[in-house]
Design a protein around this motif. Sequence first.
Motif, PDB file in Angstrom:
ATOM      1  N   SER A 174      -6.387 -13.001  -4.916  1.00  0.00           N
ATOM      2  CA  SER A 174      -7.220 -12.350  -3.903  1.00  0.00           C
ATOM      3  C   SER A 174      -6.350 -11.918  -2.726  1.00  0.00           C
ATOM      4  O   SER A 174      -5.319 -12.507  -2.455  1.00  0.00           O
ATOM      5  CB  SER A 174      -8.293 -13.320  -3.414  1.00  0.00           C
ATOM      6  N   SER A 175      -6.785 -10.867  -2.047  1.00  0.00           N
ATOM      7  CA  SER A 175      -6.060 -10.423  -0.867  1.00  0.00           C
ATOM      8  C   SER A 175      -7.055 -10.017   0.193  1.00  0.00           C
ATOM      9  O   SER A 175      -8.172  -9.634  -0.094  1.00  0.00           O
ATOM     10  CB  SER A 175      -5.126  -9.270  -1.223  1.00  0.00           C
ATOM     11  N   ASN A 176      -6.644 -10.145   1.434  1.00  0.00           N
ATOM     12  CA  ASN A 176      -7.518  -9.762   2.540  1.00  0.00           C
ATOM     13  C   ASN A 176      -7.298  -8.314   2.962  1.00  0.00           C
ATOM     14  O   ASN A 176      -7.955  -7.823   3.866  1.00  0.00           O
ATOM     15  CB  ASN A 176      -7.264 -10.698   3.746  1.00  0.00           C
ATOM     16  N   ASN A 177      -6.359  -7.639   2.329  1.00  0.00           N
ATOM     17  CA  ASN A 177      -6.026  -6.283   2.708  1.00  0.00           C
ATOM     18  C   ASN A 177      -6.948  -5.291   1.989  1.00  0.00           C
ATOM     19  O   ASN A 177      -6.519  -4.505   1.139  1.00  0.00           O
ATOM     20  CB  ASN A 177      -4.562  -5.986   2.375  1.00  0.00           C
ATOM     21  N   VAL A 178      -8.236  -5.336   2.325  1.00  0.00           N
ATOM     22  CA  VAL A 178      -9.240  -4.519   1.648  1.00  0.00           C
ATOM     23  C   VAL A 178      -8.992  -3.035   1.899  1.00  0.00           C
ATOM     24  O   VAL A 178      -9.130  -2.209   0.989  1.00  0.00           O
ATOM     25  CB  VAL A 178     -10.663  -4.915   2.106  1.00  0.00           C
ATOM     26  N   LEU A 179      -8.614  -2.673   3.140  1.00  0.00           N
ATOM     27  CA  LEU A 179      -8.380  -1.269   3.463  1.00  0.00           C
ATOM     28  C   LEU A 179      -7.239  -0.689   2.633  1.00  0.00           C
ATOM     29  O   LEU A 179      -7.294   0.460   2.179  1.00  0.00           O
ATOM     30  CB  LEU A 179      -8.084  -1.108   4.957  1.00  0.00           C
ATOM     31  N   HIS A 180      -6.191  -1.506   2.432  1.00  0.00           N
ATOM     32  CA  HIS A 180      -5.071  -1.074   1.598  1.00  0.00           C
ATOM     33  C   HIS A 180      -5.550  -0.828   0.167  1.00  0.00           C
ATOM     34  O   HIS A 180      -5.183   0.184  -0.470  1.00  0.00           O
ATOM     35  CB  HIS A 180      -3.978  -2.149   1.616  1.00  0.00           C
ATOM     36  N   ASN A 181      -6.375  -1.729  -0.361  1.00  0.00           N
ATOM     37  CA  ASN A 181      -6.912  -1.584  -1.710  1.00  0.00           C
ATOM     38  C   ASN A 181      -7.793  -0.349  -1.831  1.00  0.00           C
ATOM     39  O   ASN A 181      -7.688   0.413  -2.805  1.00  0.00           O
ATOM     40  CB  ASN A 181      -7.721  -2.824  -2.110  1.00  0.00           C
ATOM     41  N   ILE A 182      -8.658  -0.146  -0.857  1.00  0.00           N
ATOM     42  CA  ILE A 182      -9.554   1.016  -0.885  1.00  0.00           C
ATOM     43  C   ILE A 182      -8.746   2.312  -0.825  1.00  0.00           C
ATOM     44  O   ILE A 182      -9.070   3.297  -1.500  1.00  0.00           O
ATOM     45  CB  ILE A 182     -10.572   0.947   0.281  1.00  0.00           C
ATOM     46  N   GLY A 183      -7.663   2.309  -0.039  1.00  0.00           N
ATOM     47  CA  GLY A 183      -6.803   3.482   0.028  1.00  0.00           C
ATOM     48  C   GLY A 183      -6.194   3.813  -1.330  1.00  0.00           C
ATOM     49  O   GLY A 183      -6.117   4.985  -1.721  1.00  0.00           O
ATOM     50  N   LEU A 184      -5.764   2.777  -2.066  1.00  0.00           N
ATOM     51  CA  LEU A 184      -5.200   2.993  -3.400  1.00  0.00           C
ATOM     52  C   LEU A 184      -6.261   3.529  -4.364  1.00  0.00           C
ATOM     53  O   LEU A 184      -5.982   4.396  -5.201  1.00  0.00           O
ATOM     54  CB  LEU A 184      -4.635   1.680  -3.942  1.00  0.00           C
ATOM     55  N   ILE A 185      -7.481   2.988  -4.252  1.00  0.00           N
ATOM     56  CA  ILE A 185      -8.576   3.453  -5.118  1.00  0.00           C
ATOM     57  C   ILE A 185      -8.873   4.925  -4.856  1.00  0.00           C
ATOM     58  O   ILE A 185      -9.056   5.722  -5.790  1.00  0.00           O
ATOM     59  CB  ILE A 185      -9.837   2.591  -4.895  1.00  0.00           C
ATOM     60  N   LEU A 186      -8.893   5.308  -3.579  1.00  0.00           N
ATOM     61  CA  LEU A 186      -9.134   6.712  -3.227  1.00  0.00           C
ATOM     62  C   LEU A 186      -7.992   7.602  -3.703  1.00  0.00           C
ATOM     63  O   LEU A 186      -8.212   8.756  -4.108  1.00  0.00           O
ATOM     64  CB  LEU A 186      -9.320   6.844  -1.710  1.00  0.00           C
ATOM     65  N   LEU A 187      -6.769   7.065  -3.665  1.00  0.00           N
ATOM     66  CA  LEU A 187      -5.622   7.821  -4.171  1.00  0.00           C
ATOM     67  C   LEU A 187      -5.781   8.070  -5.670  1.00  0.00           C
ATOM     68  O   LEU A 187      -5.483   9.173  -6.171  1.00  0.00           O
ATOM     69  CB  LEU A 187      -4.331   7.058  -3.885  1.00  0.00           C
ATOM     70  N   GLY A 188      -6.255   7.050  -6.384  1.00  0.00           N
ATOM     71  CA  GLY A 188      -6.528   7.214  -7.809  1.00  0.00           C
ATOM     72  C   GLY A 188      -7.591   8.262  -8.061  1.00  0.00           C
ATOM     73  O   GLY A 188      -7.518   9.031  -9.027  1.00  0.00           O
TER      74      GLY A 188
END
Length: 340
Positions: A174-188
């Motif tokens: 698990s990670s607390n960096n949700v914004l970073h994850n969402i950014g990667l999802i949007l990049l995908g």
Amino acid sequence: MRAILPIATVVIVAIAGVGIFQLLSFPMPWMLGSLFGVLLTQLIWKIPMKWPVMMRNIGLLIVGTAIGQLFTFHILVSMKDTLLFMLMLNISLSVCCFGLAYLLKIWAHIPFATAITASIPGGLSQLVIFAEEQENINVAIVTFFHVIRVLFVVGLIPIVVSLTGEASESVIQSSNNVLHNIGLILLGLLFLPIGKKLRLPVPHFLTPVLMGLLLSLFKVDLAPMDSHLLHIAQLCIGAYIGLLLHPKSLRLPVRILIGGVSSAILLLIITFIIAEGMVLLFDMDFATSYLSTAPGGMDQMGLIATALQADATQVTIFQLFRMLFIYVVILPVLKWKIFK
């Protein structure tokens, strides 16, 4: 409200299923709880229920991104030692499917073309579309067989794995960096048109996986996927699968219904035996080997792998190889020899 209410009903039922599975300490409550909650509700009560494909695709993007964070060129190269095994595995499974189709033809009194299309363990949507393009295939039977197989694979494999073997340790944290994850999802999501242009199988899943591979080549540091986002992905995909088995799809002859269930169970047993052999041959954990050989979709097996802490990259490579083998070798041969 007429458009929103059926979707809201699915959300409520899915969350209720998650809660029940968590109380009972069942494996993968976010996926299996939502799946069986929606499935049973749909079969028991005649209430409007709808789950847009977009919701499933959101789940696929999240899972693909999570696996893409682990997908490196080094891992891809390391799989060259198993290429021959993957080829022999898929040839053996194909032979088993042809034998199974022959038995189905005799038992259920269905044409061989329909029986073989129903028995091939490829992607649900892709094989249904393939069946629709052929003139001599019963699409209703093919759809039922593949829906039943998906339900058995997704519903039973997490339970079998939890009872028979331990998954590998903490592949995704698990990670607390949700914004970073969402950014990667949007990049995908931005790369998705390229994946569709390349005609990738299950593009919403495979595009972010390949994107992760490209980012790893440029030494980009990626934070692990947050567990809450993975829960959302499991619910989105679980609810979608739960709605696949419509009550009207059960109005087929009894022999066909029995054949669909029997073939799904038989494929699970065959791949279970192969998975046990892989544990000895390649010194891998049982969860990874079973998910690598299981006759499910690449996206579904990848999702289960991330939830059970198995080696999701290896599972994805094995499943991708099987899909390519079916679509590049098996289906063209069938179209040439059987469906002509």
